[in-house]
Design an enzyme around this catalytic site. Sequence first.
Site, PDB file in Angstrom:
ATOM      1  N   GLU A 103       0.829  -1.216   0.000  1.00 37.66           N
ATOM      2  CA  GLU A 103       0.000   0.000   0.000  1.00 37.66           C
ATOM      3  C   GLU A 103       0.860   1.262   0.000  1.00 37.66           C
ATOM      4  O   GLU A 103       0.533   2.237  -0.681  1.00 37.66           O
ATOM      5  CB  GLU A 103      -0.914   0.038   1.228  1.00 37.66           C
ATOM      6  CG  GLU A 103      -1.857  -1.140   1.362  1.00 37.66           C
ATOM      7  CD  GLU A 103      -1.285  -2.225   2.272  1.00 37.66           C
ATOM      8  OE1 GLU A 103      -0.120  -2.623   2.088  1.00 37.66           O
ATOM      9  OE2 GLU A 103      -2.020  -2.692   3.157  1.00 37.66           O
ATOM     10  N   CYS A 132      -2.527  -2.405   7.493  1.00 38.21           N
ATOM     11  CA  CYS A 132      -2.046  -2.323   8.879  1.00 38.21           C
ATOM     12  C   CYS A 132      -2.189  -0.875   9.347  1.00 38.21           C
ATOM     13  O   CYS A 132      -2.604  -0.006   8.588  1.00 38.21           O
ATOM     14  CB  CYS A 132      -0.584  -2.762   8.942  1.00 38.21           C
ATOM     15  SG  CYS A 132       0.553  -1.580   8.198  1.00 38.21           S
TER      16      CYS A 132
HETATM   17 ZN   LIG Z   1       0.897  -2.007   5.927  1.00 40.97          ZN
END
Ligand SMILES: [Zn+2]
Length: 149
Positions: A58, A86
């Site tokens: 990401e 996350c």
């Molecule tokens: Zn991450």
Amino acid sequence: MIEPFDDAYYMKKALQEAEAAYEKGEVPIGAVIVIQGRVIARAHNLTEQLNDVTAHAEMQAITAAANFLGGKYLQNCTLYATLEPCQMCAGALYWSQISKIVYAAKDPQRGCGVMGTKLHPKTEMVGGLMENEASDLLKRFFNERRKNK
Ligand SMILES: [Zn+2]
């Protein structure tokens, strides 16, 4: 506006990125960013190759999309990720003001949901799209890694 493809089409692209990570011995997570039906960034996890814990799919997709757009904000963009972001990636996505996040598998241990990370108020998030495909790839990776130890 009519989108030429549906969410599953773009999630498949993210899964292809995850498979590319798998081939390199990286934890298989992939991401793509789409604006108006067009893929403007594709990336996969490179934490081993770059020896960098911030090299999540990401994070790299955010940088690539901003470079493509010539601006730091990702308004009107959608991120497709094979795993729930996350807290680091969710934090970066907060700053990007991205419009939408679609993820496949949930991360019950280290996902932004369980960590309580706040998303930008302008960001919509949905999960569970093609989660079996994404989590099967992750399971395969960790099973093989265990065998090789
Ligand atoms: Zn991450």
